[in-house]
Design a protein around this motif. Structure first.
Motif, PDB file in Angstrom:
ATOM      1  N   TRP A   1     -35.703  -4.477 -23.187  1.00 54.82           N
ATOM      2  CA  TRP A   1     -36.292  -5.810 -23.350  1.00 54.82           C
ATOM      3  C   TRP A   1     -37.415  -5.853 -24.365  1.00 54.82           C
ATOM      4  N   GLU A   2     -37.767  -4.737 -24.947  1.00 57.20           N
ATOM      5  CA  GLU A   2     -38.864  -4.751 -25.921  1.00 57.20           C
ATOM      6  C   GLU A   2     -38.416  -5.439 -27.217  1.00 57.20           C
TER       7      GLU A   2
ATOM      8  N   ARG B   1     -43.697   7.112 -29.681  1.00 53.90           N
ATOM      9  CA  ARG B   1     -42.683   7.569 -28.725  1.00 53.90           C
ATOM     10  C   ARG B   1     -41.494   8.206 -29.449  1.00 53.90           C
TER      11      ARG B   1
ATOM     12  N   GLN C   1     -37.515   0.427 -24.262  1.00 52.30           N
ATOM     13  CA  GLN C   1     -36.787  -0.226 -23.178  1.00 52.30           C
ATOM     14  C   GLN C   1     -36.002  -1.396 -23.772  1.00 52.30           C
TER      15      GLN C   1
ATOM     16  N   PRO D   1     -43.520   0.456 -21.071  1.00 53.34           N
ATOM     17  CA  PRO D   1     -43.199   1.649 -21.872  1.00 53.34           C
ATOM     18  C   PRO D   1     -44.331   2.098 -22.804  1.00 53.34           C
ATOM     19  N   ASN D   2     -45.231   1.199 -23.183  1.00 51.48           N
ATOM     20  CA  ASN D   2     -46.336   1.646 -24.042  1.00 51.48           C
ATOM     21  C   ASN D   2     -47.227   2.669 -23.335  1.00 51.48           C
TER      22      ASN D   2
ATOM     23  N   CYS E   1     -39.143   3.375 -32.343  1.00 49.40           N
ATOM     24  CA  CYS E   1     -39.754   2.771 -31.155  1.00 49.40           C
ATOM     25  C   CYS E   1     -40.714   1.687 -31.643  1.00 49.40           C
ATOM     26  N   GLN E   2     -41.614   1.220 -30.781  1.00 46.55           N
ATOM     27  CA  GLN E   2     -42.475   0.109 -31.170  1.00 46.55           C
ATOM     28  C   GLN E   2     -43.484   0.504 -32.265  1.00 46.55           C
TER      29      GLN E   2
ATOM     30  N   LEU F   1     -36.804   6.393 -23.921  1.00 48.62           N
ATOM     31  CA  LEU F   1     -37.363   7.745 -23.905  1.00 48.62           C
ATOM     32  C   LEU F   1     -37.350   8.378 -22.512  1.00 48.62           C
ATOM     33  N   ASN F   2     -37.649   7.564 -21.479  1.00 49.74           N
ATOM     34  CA  ASN F   2     -37.706   8.143 -20.131  1.00 49.74           C
ATOM     35  C   ASN F   2     -36.340   8.500 -19.565  1.00 49.74           C
TER      36      ASN F   2
ATOM     37  N   LEU G   1     -46.183   5.256 -22.115  1.00 44.83           N
ATOM     38  CA  LEU G   1     -45.656   6.574 -22.499  1.00 44.83           C
ATOM     39  C   LEU G   1     -46.470   7.190 -23.629  1.00 44.83           C
ATOM     40  N   GLU G   2     -47.161   6.338 -24.388  1.00 45.28           N
ATOM     41  CA  GLU G   2     -47.928   6.826 -25.533  1.00 45.28           C
ATOM     42  C   GLU G   2     -49.315   7.318 -25.124  1.00 45.28           C
TER      43      GLU G   2
ATOM     44  N   LEU H   1     -43.916   3.582 -16.028  1.00 42.89           N
ATOM     45  CA  LEU H   1     -43.511   3.905 -17.393  1.00 42.89           C
ATOM     46  C   LEU H   1     -42.286   3.096 -17.812  1.00 42.89           C
ATOM     47  N   ALA H   2     -41.409   2.838 -16.850  1.00 44.75           N
ATOM     48  CA  ALA H   2     -40.234   2.025 -17.161  1.00 44.75           C
ATOM     49  C   ALA H   2     -40.643   0.565 -17.378  1.00 44.75           C
TER      50      ALA H   2
END
Lengths: 366, 78
Positions: free
Chosen positions: A299-300, A339, A297, B41-42, A334-335, A314-315, B44-45, B37-38
């Motif tokens: 803001w990450e 993902r 996302q 986001p973690n 990704c982080q 991803l979404n 999602l894992e 999920l939005a």
């Protein structure tokens, strides 16, 4: 199965209970229970089933005792380090109750030995520590039609339930698909509160005893969750999925050749090219022509502030597909690098990309 | 209409909280999940399941009002 006078004395506190009595104690003596894994859960399960007088106990574990096990695996002492867990457990338990028949299997549970082994027991107890064995145990219980007493732990929390009991739900009815490989760390990677498996394993032993005796309510169709930090118990209803159960039964003849490590992604199911963070830094410093696709996302943190970066969460990946380069290398990040693998899999399978590279471990330490 | 969410195990780490209250603007579990999920986001894992009022449900389950939601991840430890 008749009890000797010595056994009647030994189990007198059970026999005094109206709901157990001599008849119940004889049922316990006639029962055959297989405990898979002699770890944090298996130790208390075996200890209580041995003390309770379950007549025949199977113990399977190929692993050897390590000093770090002693914080929670209460059947072992410092003198046992380096020895096989199943063998040591049996010797220790024999001292607790010489009336029990122990069958020791110092070997790995596999698709080759599981069905024959399970068919020799009435009840199976899952005290394993990984997903591939948990799916294997579930499927073998479905095929051999054995009830499965399930327990699992994570840091300070635990789950207990009874699967596959008289038409009740199975493990696959709760979790049809295994989690992505590496996404759920195990106790050796993240730690676990030592007393937690003691609490959860004791609950499993209690379900075994109730099932043998036919008393009380079993956790069939109910998942008990426990949070040791807040002392909170929550019971959740699980429904049976005929589709999931049937899938296992349909594959019965292939069970022996099914690769559970592969199924759980321990052996890579999906071959992905990877680079390290250092290699990525070098690519930015050189004149390499590539695109970086960040599937986090917006803001990450930390962000990669470069011109050739495409942000494609991803979404919402589908809406960015046309912006992803096909004529040069594309590094997907990704982080934590999990993902991004899912993104690569989706892009390769659905959109035929062949130029994607995963950033191993993610961008967290950029 | 308020949803009371409870996060277990890794879902608590992914969201950074054990519990949360949300206005119920969702018609289904699927919509709620998409929003979560939005936001986190973690998540999602993690292949987590959702329970509504103490029952594990599928994504097409309809949400109607003041419900208790639990996010339940698989544990493997033993």
């Amino acid at each position: 199965m008749n009890l000797t006078n010595q056994e009647k004395n030994r189990y007198s506190r059970h026999i005094l209970l109206g709901k157990i009595g001599l008849e119940g104690q004889e049922k316990l003596k006639a029962a055959k229970v297989l405990v898979i894994g002699v770890g944090g859960l298996g130790c208390p399960v075996l200890q209580y089933l041995t003390a309770a007088g379950v007549g025949e106990l199977g113990i399977i574990d190929y692993d050897i005792i390590d000093e770090t096990n002693l914080q929670r695996q209460i059947l072992f002492t410092v003198n046992d380090i380096g020895k096989n867990k199943a063998e040591v457990a049996k010797n220790r338990l024999k001292q607790l109750n010489p009336h029990i028949n122990f069958n020791v299997y110092p070997e790995k549970l596999t698709t080759r030995n599981a069905l024959n082994l399970f068919s020799e027991y009435d009840i199976i107890v899952d005290g394993t520590d990984n997903f591939s064995t948990r799916y294997l145990v579930n499927d073998a219980c479905v095929i051999t039609n054995k009830p499965l007493i399930y327990g699992a732990i994570y840091k300070f929390e635990g789950q207990v339930t009874v699967f596959n009991y008289k038409g009740g739900p199975t493990y696959r009815c709760l979790f049809p698909e295994p989690p992505k490989a590496g996404s759920v760390p195990n106790c050796s990677e993240i730690g676990v509160l030592g007393v937690l498996p003691g609490l959860i394993g004791t609950q499993q032993a209690n379900e075994v005893i109730k099932l043998i005796l036919g008393i009380g309510k079993l956790l069939s169709g109910k998942l008990l969750t426990y949070d040791s930090l807040n002392n909170s118990f929550l019971t959740l209803t699980i429904n049976r999925s005929e589709e999931q159960v049937q899938k296992v039964l349909d594959e019965k003849s292939n069970f022996k050749d099914f690769d559970y490590d592969f199924f759980c992604g321990i052996i890579s199911t999906f071959d992905v090219n990877e680079i390290s963070l250092d290699e990525l830094r070098k690519m930015f410093n050189s004149s390499d022509n590539f695109q970086l696709v960040d599937v986090r996302q917006e803001w990450e943190q930390p962000r990669v502030e470069k011109d050739n970066v495409l942000i494609a969460p991803l979404n919402e990946l589908e809406s960015y597909v046309t912006k992803i380069a096909t004529d040069k290398k594309v590094i997907v990040v990704c982080q934590h690098g999990i993902r991004s693998i899912a993104a690569i899999e989706q892009l390769e399978k659905e959109y035929n990309f062949n130029n994607l590279i995963n950033l191993q471990g993610g961008i967290e330490n950029w | 209409m308020t949803l009371k969410l409870k996060y277990f195990g890794m879902t608590a780490e992914a969201s950074g909280k054990d519990e949360e209250l949300l206005d119920n603007n969702y018609s289904s579990v699927k919509e709620l999940k998409a929003d979560l999920l939005a936001k986190y986001p973690n998540l999602l894992e993690i292949n987590f399941k959702v329970a509504v009022n103490q029952e594990i449900v599928n994504d097409d389950y309809k949400l109607s009002g003041n419900e208790e939601i639990a996010l339940l991840p698989p544990f493997a430890g033993g």
